[in-house]
Scaffold this motif. Structure first.
Motif, PDB file in Angstrom:
ATOM      1  N   SER A  27       0.824  -1.205   0.000  1.00 55.62           N
ATOM      2  CA  SER A  27       0.000   0.000   0.000  1.00 55.62           C
ATOM      3  C   SER A  27       0.857   1.253   0.000  1.00 55.62           C
ATOM      4  O   SER A  27       0.332   2.357   0.164  1.00 55.62           O
ATOM      5  N   ASP A  28       2.175   1.078  -0.165  1.00 49.47           N
ATOM      6  CA  ASP A  28       3.094   2.216  -0.206  1.00 49.47           C
ATOM      7  C   ASP A  28       4.258   1.862  -1.123  1.00 49.47           C
ATOM      8  O   ASP A  28       4.355   0.745  -1.624  1.00 49.47           O
ATOM      9  N   VAL A  29       5.159   2.810  -1.318  1.00 45.47           N
ATOM     10  CA  VAL A  29       6.263   2.643  -2.257  1.00 45.47           C
ATOM     11  C   VAL A  29       7.223   1.571  -1.764  1.00 45.47           C
ATOM     12  O   VAL A  29       7.668   1.595  -0.607  1.00 45.47           O
ATOM     13  N   VAL A  30       7.552   0.618  -2.625  1.00 48.01           N
ATOM     14  CA  VAL A  30       8.518  -0.432  -2.293  1.00 48.01           C
ATOM     15  C   VAL A  30       9.926   0.136  -2.400  1.00 48.01           C
ATOM     16  O   VAL A  30      10.291   0.768  -3.396  1.00 48.01           O
ATOM     17  N   LEU A  31      10.728  -0.099  -1.352  1.00 48.76           N
ATOM     18  CA  LEU A  31      12.074   0.459  -1.291  1.00 48.76           C
ATOM     19  C   LEU A  31      13.177  -0.581  -1.458  1.00 48.76           C
ATOM     20  O   LEU A  31      14.288  -0.232  -1.861  1.00 48.76           O
ATOM     21  N   THR A  32      12.912  -1.833  -1.155  1.00 48.13           N
ATOM     22  CA  THR A  32      13.977  -2.823  -1.193  1.00 48.13           C
ATOM     23  C   THR A  32      13.423  -4.199  -1.519  1.00 48.13           C
ATOM     24  O   THR A  32      12.267  -4.511  -1.197  1.00 48.13           O
ATOM     25  N   THR A  33      14.244  -5.029  -2.167  1.00 50.62           N
ATOM     26  CA  THR A  33      13.864  -6.390  -2.541  1.00 50.62           C
ATOM     27  C   THR A  33      15.046  -7.325  -2.299  1.00 50.62           C
ATOM     28  O   THR A  33      16.201  -6.889  -2.274  1.00 50.62           O
ATOM     29  N   LYS A  34      14.745  -8.617  -2.144  1.00 48.65           N
ATOM     30  CA  LYS A  34      15.815  -9.600  -1.944  1.00 48.65           C
ATOM     31  C   LYS A  34      15.312 -10.998  -2.271  1.00 48.65           C
ATOM     32  O   LYS A  34      14.219 -11.382  -1.866  1.00 48.65           O
ATOM     33  N   PHE A  35      16.126 -11.753  -3.038  1.00 51.81           N
ATOM     34  CA  PHE A  35      15.856 -13.159  -3.299  1.00 51.81           C
ATOM     35  C   PHE A  35      16.455 -14.010  -2.189  1.00 51.81           C
ATOM     36  O   PHE A  35      17.533 -13.710  -1.667  1.00 51.81           O
ATOM     37  N   SER A  36      15.768 -15.101  -1.842  1.00 51.11           N
ATOM     38  CA  SER A  36      16.341 -16.069  -0.918  1.00 51.11           C
ATOM     39  C   SER A  36      17.483 -16.803  -1.615  1.00 51.11           C
ATOM     40  O   SER A  36      17.376 -17.151  -2.789  1.00 51.11           O
ATOM     41  N   PRO A  37      18.589 -17.066  -0.905  1.00 46.77           N
ATOM     42  CA  PRO A  37      19.713 -17.764  -1.538  1.00 46.77           C
ATOM     43  C   PRO A  37      19.485 -19.259  -1.703  1.00 46.77           C
ATOM     44  O   PRO A  37      20.210 -19.917  -2.443  1.00 46.77           O
ATOM     45  N   ALA A  53      11.508 -11.459  -1.175  1.00 47.77           N
ATOM     46  CA  ALA A  53      10.988 -10.578  -0.126  1.00 47.77           C
ATOM     47  C   ALA A  53      11.074  -9.136  -0.590  1.00 47.77           C
ATOM     48  O   ALA A  53      11.980  -8.758  -1.343  1.00 47.77           O
ATOM     49  N   SER A  54      10.124  -8.318  -0.146  1.00 46.37           N
ATOM     50  CA  SER A  54      10.143  -6.886  -0.455  1.00 46.37           C
ATOM     51  C   SER A  54       9.673  -6.118   0.767  1.00 46.37           C
ATOM     52  O   SER A  54       8.879  -6.617   1.572  1.00 46.37           O
ATOM     53  N   GLY A  55      10.168  -4.887   0.907  1.00 42.78           N
ATOM     54  CA  GLY A  55       9.776  -4.025   2.010  1.00 42.78           C
ATOM     55  C   GLY A  55       9.409  -2.646   1.491  1.00 42.78           C
ATOM     56  O   GLY A  55       9.984  -2.179   0.501  1.00 42.78           O
ATOM     57  N   CYS A  56       8.469  -1.989   2.144  1.00 42.97           N
ATOM     58  CA  CYS A  56       7.949  -0.720   1.620  1.00 42.97           C
ATOM     59  C   CYS A  56       8.096   0.406   2.635  1.00 42.97           C
ATOM     60  O   CYS A  56       8.530   0.212   3.771  1.00 42.97           O
ATOM     61  N   LEU A  57       7.689   1.571   2.220  1.00 36.69           N
ATOM     62  CA  LEU A  57       7.852   2.795   2.993  1.00 36.69           C
ATOM     63  C   LEU A  57       7.013   2.782   4.264  1.00 36.69           C
ATOM     64  O   LEU A  57       7.385   3.390   5.275  1.00 36.69           O
ATOM     65  N   SER A  58       5.881   2.106   4.238  1.00 37.77           N
ATOM     66  CA  SER A  58       5.019   2.061   5.417  1.00 37.77           C
ATOM     67  C   SER A  58       5.419   0.967   6.399  1.00 37.77           C
ATOM     68  O   SER A  58       4.781   0.813   7.444  1.00 37.77           O
ATOM     69  N   GLY A  59       6.435   0.169   6.081  1.00 37.46           N
ATOM     70  CA  GLY A  59       6.983  -0.780   7.038  1.00 37.46           C
ATOM     71  C   GLY A  59       6.567  -2.217   6.862  1.00 37.46           C
ATOM     72  O   GLY A  59       6.971  -3.064   7.661  1.00 37.46           O
ATOM     73  N   ARG A  60       5.807  -2.547   5.831  1.00 43.28           N
ATOM     74  CA  ARG A  60       5.365  -3.925   5.675  1.00 43.28           C
ATOM     75  C   ARG A  60       6.357  -4.713   4.843  1.00 43.28           C
ATOM     76  O   ARG A  60       6.926  -4.213   3.879  1.00 43.28           O
ATOM     77  N   VAL A  61       6.555  -5.966   5.213  1.00 42.86           N
ATOM     78  CA  VAL A  61       7.398  -6.895   4.479  1.00 42.86           C
ATOM     79  C   VAL A  61       6.499  -7.935   3.825  1.00 42.86           C
ATOM     80  O   VAL A  61       5.628  -8.516   4.488  1.00 42.86           O
ATOM     81  N   ALA A  62       6.693  -8.169   2.545  1.00 44.51           N
ATOM     82  CA  ALA A  62       5.917  -9.178   1.818  1.00 44.51           C
ATOM     83  C   ALA A  62       6.849 -10.255   1.299  1.00 44.51           C
ATOM     84  O   ALA A  62       7.960  -9.971   0.846  1.00 44.51           O
ATOM     85  N   LEU A  63       6.389 -11.497   1.384  1.00 46.94           N
ATOM     86  CA  LEU A  63       7.113 -12.634   0.843  1.00 46.94           C
ATOM     87  C   LEU A  63       6.350 -13.176  -0.356  1.00 46.94           C
ATOM     88  O   LEU A  63       5.118 -13.228  -0.348  1.00 46.94           O
ATOM     89  N   TYR A  64       7.090 -13.596  -1.375  1.00 46.39           N
ATOM     90  CA  TYR A  64       6.487 -14.134  -2.587  1.00 46.39           C
ATOM     91  C   TYR A  64       7.083 -15.509  -2.856  1.00 46.39           C
ATOM     92  O   TYR A  64       8.288 -15.717  -2.701  1.00 46.39           O
ATOM     93  N   GLN A  65       6.234 -16.429  -3.282  1.00 46.53           N
ATOM     94  CA  GLN A  65       6.693 -17.754  -3.669  1.00 46.53           C
ATOM     95  C   GLN A  65       5.737 -18.325  -4.706  1.00 46.53           C
ATOM     96  O   GLN A  65       4.616 -17.830  -4.848  1.00 46.53           O
ATOM     97  N   PRO A  66       6.166 -19.347  -5.455  1.00 41.06           N
ATOM     98  CA  PRO A  66       5.302 -19.877  -6.517  1.00 41.06           C
ATOM     99  C   PRO A  66       3.984 -20.401  -5.970  1.00 41.06           C
ATOM    100  O   PRO A  66       3.930 -21.013  -4.902  1.00 41.06           O
ATOM    101  N   LYS A  67       2.930 -20.153  -6.714  1.00 39.34           N
ATOM    102  CA  LYS A  67       1.595 -20.619  -6.352  1.00 39.34           C
ATOM    103  C   LYS A  67       0.914 -21.120  -7.611  1.00 39.34           C
ATOM    104  O   LYS A  67       0.655 -20.351  -8.531  1.00 39.34           O
ATOM    105  N   PHE A  68       0.658 -22.426  -7.663  1.00 42.81           N
ATOM    106  CA  PHE A  68       0.098 -23.039  -8.858  1.00 42.81           C
ATOM    107  C   PHE A  68      -1.381 -23.335  -8.658  1.00 42.81           C
ATOM    108  O   PHE A  68      -1.843 -23.477  -7.546  1.00 42.81           O
TER     109      PHE A  68
END
Length: 518
Positions: free
Chosen positions: A487-497, A503-518
């Protein structure tokens, strides 16, 4: 591609022996004539072959459904045995032999595209936020992928279990000002840096207190790197200093340190994976490269050799062209001549030789820019930058490939060790904030903050390797998928090694995780 289809069709025909036109006396159908089956107990042969034949359309454990009478005198056992052998040979060619039937590279492309194009936010990642820590400035996974650390605006460091999407611990007042960057030294020890001008070392086994605090910078500390060869921690800040810290001899009071390098307008500093080069980006648009890096030697201002200063940009033919920089001699119209200092370095120059570049964006060569984010390809092939115009009204993501040894393009004067291969214009959202990009662990994909979401970018439509892409001209990065989950500007991203996770983090402080979903 047509060859593969024809080969696949040929193999498929071999198994479809129940067709009226099939020759029942063909190879593998008469078990009595097949020397490979002589001496095999009929019970074992019958059980194995019939179980395999039951997987073939038109056959049951009792034999063929409708075609069993099409060949008088043919025994059910022989037919089932032949079918089983054909299926075994076909599967063996497909999975073990591979041969002409499967192209591993093609399968790899399909797998990569399928996995990353199906990325979606994990359901539990919506709750990965609190009301106190402020904007998320940096994300970092531990080398084994078991812990995700989050650098926050309001002096805190958050730790999450990325697999279960659960919050582990909050390091309250980890620093006295914004936490800017996190770097793991190994699976348990990590470092954080802050606008309070300090660096802190932490141990995952004892998070109640810091291992030690490091003092040496005089302004905001923005970047941390680690030389695995010498075990030196390397930090950079807005005071223009790059400082090395000897972690082999740290105590509760800190560890020995010395100023390694200084430059004006320093923004970000990175080491190549083999720690042979150091790249430094500046707010004035310059990119500095220290070749043949030796962190044990301090470089005082004015003591290092400037190899070549050049402004690099692609022309319409995909080669690089340069404009004259201060202190760089011009060699007339003879583009085959190479800068004498560049030649000396290739013949064996001193350690820590400096190269000064001004990378430019196609169509923007007359406008200055600020290099805000700097990353390196995990295999050391290229550098990834995000830059903005001086007016801060446009942003781009660019990939510059390292050119080592003999140039693959017509030489120019002076030579440049970076060549622009791919670029894309970014959404101009959240002006004034730095957006941190990242490479996937295999280097095939780039994740870029894109407004209120993230965008996955590839070098070609197959998610291919950078080294496999055509080298004739500069091209645009291909968009694999865009995901809007903040809901705010994304500032940083990172792939799991270690996992197919982002993972991504935004200006309002929320961290989101993404993974495949079939």
């Amino acid at each position: 591609m047509s060859t593969n289809r024809q080969s696949d069709a040929k193999d498929a025909d071999e198994t479809e022996v129940d067709r009226p036109s099939s020759r029942v006396s063909g190879e593998g159908l008469d078990n009595e004539a097949d020397p490979r089956l002589q001496g095999t107990p009929s019970r074992d042969r019958h059980n194995t072959d019939l179980s395999q034949s039951s997987m073939i359309p038109g056959f049951t454990k009792e034999g063929p459904k409708a075609q069993s009478t099409s060949a008088p005198g043919l025994r059910t056992e022989g037919l089932a045995s032949g079918i089983g052998n054909n299926v075994f040979r076909w599967l063996r060619k497909r999975t073990i032999g591979r041969g002409l039937f499967v192209d591993p590279a093609r399968d790899n492309f399909r797998t990569m595209t399928s996995l990353y194009s199906s990325m979606n936010p994990a359901a539990d990642s919506v709750n990965m936020s609190t009301q106190t820590h402020g904007a998320v400035f940096n994300l970092e996974y531990s080398p084994d992928g078991s812990v995700l650390t989050v650098a926050c605006e309001q002096t805190e460091v958050l730790l999450f279990d990325p697999i279960s999407c659960t919050h582990i611990k909050t390091l309250v007042e980890a620093h006295e000002d914004c936490v800017n960057n996190i770097r793991f030294l190994d699976n348990r020890l990590f470092a954080t840096c802050s606008d309070d001008t300090t660096i802190a070392l932490w141990d995952l086994r004892k998070l109640n207190s810091k291992v030690c605090s490091l003092h040496g910078h005089t302004s905001w500390v923005k970047n941390i790197e680690y030389d695995t060869n010498t075990r030196l921690l390397v930090t950079s800040g807005f005071d223009g200093n790059v400082i090395t810290w000897d972690t082999n001899r740290f105590t509760e009071d800190g560890c020995p340190h010395k100023k390694f390098f200084h430059t004006r307008y320093l923004m970000r500093m990175r080491l190549t994976p083999d720690c042979s080069k150091m790249l430094i980006s500046t707010s004035s648009g310059y990119l500095l490269i220290l070749h043949d890096l030796d962190l044990t030697q301090s470089l005082e201002l004015g003591s290092y050799r400037i190899l070549r200063a050049r402004r690099s940009a692609p022309n319409s033919e995909g080669t690089t062209s340069g404009s004259r920089s201060a202190g760089t001699p011009r060699h007339g119209n003879d583009s085959s001549k190479v800068h004498p200092q560049a030649s000396q370095r290739e013949a064996g120059s001193p350690r820590n030789s400096l190269e000064v570049l001004t990378p430019e964006i196609p169509g923007e060569r007359d406008r200055g820019n600020c290099i805000t984010s700097l990353q390196l390809h995990p295999k050391g092939w290229a550098t990834l930058i995000r830059c903005s115009s001086n007016m801060d009204d446009q942003e781009w993501t660019c990939v510059y490939e390292f050119q080592e040894g003999t140039p693959t393009r017509p030489p120019v004067s002076p030579r440049c060790s970076l060549r622009l291969t791919h670029y894309i214009e970014e959404a101009n959202v959240g002006r004034g904030y730095i957006k941190e990009l990242c490479f996937s662990p295999d280097g095939r994909l780039i994740c870029s903050p894109y407004g209120y979401g993230v965008r996955l970018l590839a070098f070609d439509e197959h998610c291919g390797e950078l080294s496999d892409c055509p080298q004739a001209a500069t091209s645009c990065l291909r968009e694999v998928r865009s995901i809007y989950s903040h809901s705010d500007v994304v500032l940083t991203t990172k792939f799991s090694p270690t996992h197919c996770q982002l993972a991504s983090g935004c200006l309002s402080g929320r961290v989101a995780l993404y993974q495949p979903k079939f």
